[in-house]
Design a protein around this motif. Structure first.
Motif, PDB file in Angstrom:
ATOM      1  N   LEU A   1       0.848  -1.175  -0.210  1.00 30.48           N
ATOM      2  CA  LEU A   1       0.001  -0.084  -0.247  1.00 30.48           C
ATOM      3  C   LEU A   1       0.729   1.390  -0.109  1.00 30.48           C
ATOM      4  N   ILE A   2       1.853   1.365   0.793  1.00 30.52           N
ATOM      5  CA  ILE A   2       2.763   2.448   0.875  1.00 30.52           C
ATOM      6  C   ILE A   2       3.587   2.530  -0.462  1.00 30.52           C
ATOM      7  N   ALA A   3       4.093   1.522  -1.002  1.00 28.70           N
ATOM      8  CA  ALA A   3       4.658   1.565  -2.136  1.00 28.70           C
ATOM      9  C   ALA A   3       4.001   2.103  -3.294  1.00 28.70           C
ATOM     10  N   GLU A   4       2.775   1.924  -3.402  1.00 26.42           N
ATOM     11  CA  GLU A   4       2.093   2.457  -4.482  1.00 26.42           C
ATOM     12  C   GLU A   4       2.083   4.068  -4.288  1.00 26.42           C
ATOM     13  N   ASN A   5       2.360   4.737  -3.356  1.00 23.22           N
ATOM     14  CA  ASN A   5       2.620   6.442  -3.600  1.00 23.22           C
ATOM     15  C   ASN A   5       3.164   6.658  -2.139  1.00 23.22           C
ATOM     16  N   PRO A   6       4.623   6.503  -2.195  1.00 19.97           N
ATOM     17  CA  PRO A   6       5.353   6.658  -0.821  1.00 19.97           C
ATOM     18  C   PRO A   6       5.540   8.228  -0.567  1.00 19.97           C
ATOM     19  N   GLY A   7       5.404   9.053  -1.720  1.00 25.41           N
ATOM     20  CA  GLY A   7       5.529  10.321  -1.506  1.00 25.41           C
ATOM     21  C   GLY A   7       4.400  10.879  -0.722  1.00 25.41           C
ATOM     22  N   LYS A   8       3.279  10.372  -0.521  1.00 27.37           N
ATOM     23  CA  LYS A   8       2.178  10.841   0.235  1.00 27.37           C
ATOM     24  C   LYS A   8       2.051  10.001   1.442  1.00 27.37           C
ATOM     25  N   VAL A   9       2.996   9.439   2.001  1.00 29.81           N
ATOM     26  CA  VAL A   9       3.195   8.763   3.135  1.00 29.81           C
ATOM     27  C   VAL A   9       4.395   9.194   3.990  1.00 29.81           C
ATOM     28  N   ASP A  10       3.927  10.029   5.149  1.00 28.64           N
ATOM     29  CA  ASP A  10       5.332  10.460   5.817  1.00 28.64           C
ATOM     30  C   ASP A  10       5.803   9.295   6.533  1.00 28.64           C
ATOM     31  N   GLY A  11       5.037   8.467   7.285  1.00 32.21           N
ATOM     32  CA  GLY A  11       5.534   7.503   7.867  1.00 32.21           C
ATOM     33  C   GLY A  11       4.420   6.401   8.458  1.00 32.21           C
ATOM     34  N   ILE A  12       4.655   5.479   9.046  1.00 32.64           N
ATOM     35  CA  ILE A  12       3.783   4.468  10.048  1.00 32.64           C
ATOM     36  C   ILE A  12       4.135   4.252  11.165  1.00 32.64           C
ATOM     37  N   LYS A  13       3.203   4.486  11.860  1.00 27.65           N
ATOM     38  CA  LYS A  13       3.409   3.995  13.422  1.00 27.65           C
ATOM     39  C   LYS A  13       2.803   2.690  13.572  1.00 27.65           C
ATOM     40  N   ILE A  14       3.723   1.841  14.151  1.00 33.87           N
ATOM     41  CA  ILE A  14       3.595   0.310  14.568  1.00 33.87           C
ATOM     42  C   ILE A  14       3.536   0.298  15.785  1.00 33.87           C
ATOM     43  N   SER A  15       2.350  -0.242  16.716  1.00 32.21           N
ATOM     44  CA  SER A  15       2.249  -0.544  18.220  1.00 32.21           C
ATOM     45  C   SER A  15       1.736  -2.090  18.111  1.00 32.21           C
ATOM     46  N   LEU A  16       2.890  -2.853  17.800  1.00 31.45           N
ATOM     47  CA  LEU A  16       2.681  -4.312  18.048  1.00 31.45           C
ATOM     48  C   LEU A  16       3.407  -4.889  19.332  1.00 31.45           C
ATOM     49  N   LEU A  17       4.330  -3.991  20.007  1.00 38.83           N
ATOM     50  CA  LEU A  17       5.120  -4.612  21.040  1.00 38.83           C
ATOM     51  C   LEU A  17       6.045  -5.766  20.564  1.00 38.83           C
ATOM     52  N   ASP A  18       6.532  -5.512  19.422  1.00 37.31           N
ATOM     53  CA  ASP A  18       7.554  -6.893  18.862  1.00 37.31           C
ATOM     54  C   ASP A  18       8.449  -6.167  18.281  1.00 37.31           C
ATOM     55  N   GLN A  19       9.585  -5.935  18.895  1.00 35.74           N
ATOM     56  CA  GLN A  19      10.797  -5.400  18.247  1.00 35.74           C
ATOM     57  C   GLN A  19      11.401  -5.947  17.079  1.00 35.74           C
ATOM     58  N   ALA A  20      11.612  -7.316  17.044  1.00 30.55           N
ATOM     59  CA  ALA A  20      11.937  -7.968  15.833  1.00 30.55           C
ATOM     60  C   ALA A  20      11.046  -7.594  14.613  1.00 30.55           C
ATOM     61  N   HIS A  21       9.655  -7.848  14.719  1.00 28.83           N
ATOM     62  CA  HIS A  21       9.053  -7.312  13.601  1.00 28.83           C
ATOM     63  C   HIS A  21       9.279  -5.794  13.216  1.00 28.83           C
ATOM     64  N   GLU A  22       9.407  -5.170  13.995  1.00 28.73           N
ATOM     65  CA  GLU A  22       9.473  -3.630  13.831  1.00 28.73           C
ATOM     66  C   GLU A  22      10.663  -3.503  12.818  1.00 28.73           C
ATOM     67  N   GLU A  23      12.006  -4.096  13.446  1.00 28.49           N
ATOM     68  CA  GLU A  23      13.290  -4.149  12.855  1.00 28.49           C
ATOM     69  C   GLU A  23      13.139  -4.425  11.520  1.00 28.49           C
ATOM     70  N   ALA A  24      12.426  -5.814  11.079  1.00 30.34           N
ATOM     71  CA  ALA A  24      12.185  -6.157   9.882  1.00 30.34           C
ATOM     72  C   ALA A  24      11.606  -5.538   9.091  1.00 30.34           C
ATOM     73  N   PHE A  25      10.574  -4.937   9.460  1.00 31.10           N
ATOM     74  CA  PHE A  25       9.483  -4.058   8.624  1.00 31.10           C
ATOM     75  C   PHE A  25      10.175  -2.670   8.130  1.00 31.10           C
ATOM     76  N   ARG A  26      10.967  -2.007   9.031  1.00 31.73           N
ATOM     77  CA  ARG A  26      11.432  -0.894   8.597  1.00 31.73           C
ATOM     78  C   ARG A  26      12.462  -1.013   7.565  1.00 31.73           C
ATOM     79  N   LYS A  27      13.112  -2.203   7.652  1.00 29.52           N
ATOM     80  CA  LYS A  27      14.128  -2.203   6.410  1.00 29.52           C
ATOM     81  C   LYS A  27      13.571  -2.409   5.131  1.00 29.52           C
ATOM     82  N   ARG A  28      12.283  -2.692   5.179  1.00 30.64           N
ATOM     83  CA  ARG A  28      11.378  -2.744   3.776  1.00 30.64           C
ATOM     84  C   ARG A  28      10.798  -1.511   3.306  1.00 30.64           C
TER      85      ARG A  28
END
Length: 389
Positions: free
Chosen positions: A218-245
């Motif tokens: 979803l973000i990749a379709e128009n990244p210029g209109k996405v400042d960022g994403i807040k992730i509240s899953l309390l899962d450090q490993a998931h967040e680190e993997a997600f932000r790499k992508r």
């Protein structure tokens, strides 16, 4: 100074305060992380009527003064989010007035703080949100009002999607229209079901990997209109993997109130920014830790943040959705409000043993700004629970 407190087992024991209070101040250098603190709403207990089924009465002066204090320390503000009890005591009409008043105050503040505001669908009953068109229309109503006030949009997670067992295509249709139609780049909001059980299966899947793939596409379709994403899953490993992508230029705003210190520091190549409810409660430590990070003083960074992590984990312990009580409680202990009353009587969502533990941990983190006042107020709360000193 010693006070008698209950421990986790309900047994009374003496506790001697040991912390050295941090002094709130403005940052001395430009921060290298964007940091939004999600702030609560201060009730007016003398004006509120029918607290369980009426509109909340807000102490606007105290509510806005609390925000001024965050801005004075160089923090941005996430306004009218779940920390402000959206859908849990605070209705959209009150939230909109909060946003409008906040934006006026922010524009007059000398540090020109960033303010992002939560747009959702909570002004429409779930029973009336059965199609993508109806959900989109509800979002647009709030988004237009926020943009008219001058706020950046945070597209809050809506309970309407899980309520109709929405498929990914429904999420795509709604979010695509909202992202593309926003005046400025938006912040997406992925709130886990530990914060709100009604959000189970968000993005159309209970599989976190599948949900992640969907959001990233979803973000990749128009990244210029996405400042960022807040992730509240309390899962450090998931967040680190997600932000790499994430595409270049799209921020990861951590909403992980358990692991924020490591996530913000980063792994040497990637790091998270912050959009956190706990930052409103630990503002002096958070602001000064971020200042130390900007100065590459990692010893100071960790010395400030490490003692706050046990405090945050206690405030956000399961059932996590009740964390708002701990935020308001610390505001009361620290003199930001004259009482410990919350919209809808939400202060009753946690027990006295929890509040006693928060008191201990806040002291140890240097976050009781005036220990004498905090102890006097804690003594009052203890007396209401049958504990005399």
């Amino acid at each position: 100074m010693t006070i008698i407190l209950p421990n986790r087992h309900g047994q009374l024991e003496g506790y001697t305060l040991t912390g050295t209070p941090l002094v709130a101040r403005a940052p001395r250098v430009a921060l290298t992380r964007t940091a939004f603190a999600a702030a609560h709403v201060v009730s007016d207990p003398l004006a509120e009527r029918n607290p369980w089924d009426g509109r909340p009465a807000v102490d606007w002066d105290a509510t806005l003064n609390f925000r001024q204090g965050l801005w004075d320390q160089g923090l941005g503000l996430a306004e009218a989010m779940d920390t402000a009890q959206r859908g849990m005591g605070v209705d959209w009409e009150t939230a909109l007035e909060l946003i409008q008043r906040t934006m006026v105050a922010a524009k007059a503040h000398p540090l020109s703080p960033r303010v992002a505001c939560g747009a959702g669908t909570d002004h429409v009953p779930l029973s009336a949100l059965n199609t993508a068109r109806e959900i989109l229309s509800a979002y647009e109503h709030q988004a237009e009002a926020i943009e008219a006030a001058g706020g950046q949009l945070i597209l809050m997670a809506s309970r309407a999607f899980p309520a109709i067992n929405a498929e990914p295509d429904t999420y795509h249709d709604v979010y695509r229209a909202l992202i593309d139609g926003a005046a400025e780049p938006v912040i997406l909001h992925w709130l886990g079901d530990m914060f709100d059980p009604a959000l189970t299966g968000y993005w159309g899947s209970t599989d976190v990997d599948q949900a992640s793939d969907f959001v990233l596409s979803l973000i990749a379709e128009n990244p210029g209109k996405v400042d960022g994403i807040k992730i509240s899953l309390l899962d450090q490993a998931h967040e680190e993997a997600f932000r790499k992508r994430l595409p270049d230029g799209v921020r990861l705003y951590t909403g992980d109130d358990f692991n924020y210190a490591d996530l913000i520091a980063g792994d040497g190549s990637r790091y998270s920014h912050a959009l956190l409810g706990i930052f409103a409660a630990i503002a002096p430590a958070a602001a000064q830790a971020l200042e130390a990070l900007a100065q590459n003083d990692m010893d100071r960074y960790h010395a400030l943040f490490v003692p706050t992590v046990p405090l945050s984990r206690e405030i956000f312990r399961a059932p996590t959705q009740f964390y708002k009580a701990g935020i308001a409680y610390l505001a009361w202990l620290n003199g930001a409000q004259s009482h410990f009353i919350m919209p809808g009587g939400f202060q009753s969502s946690r027990d006295i043993c929890h509040y006693a533990e928060v008191f201990r941990l806040a002291d140890q983190a240097g976050l009781l700004s005036d220990p004498d006042r905090a102890t006097a107020r804690m003594t009052t709360l203890l007396k209401l629970h049958g504990v005399d000193q």
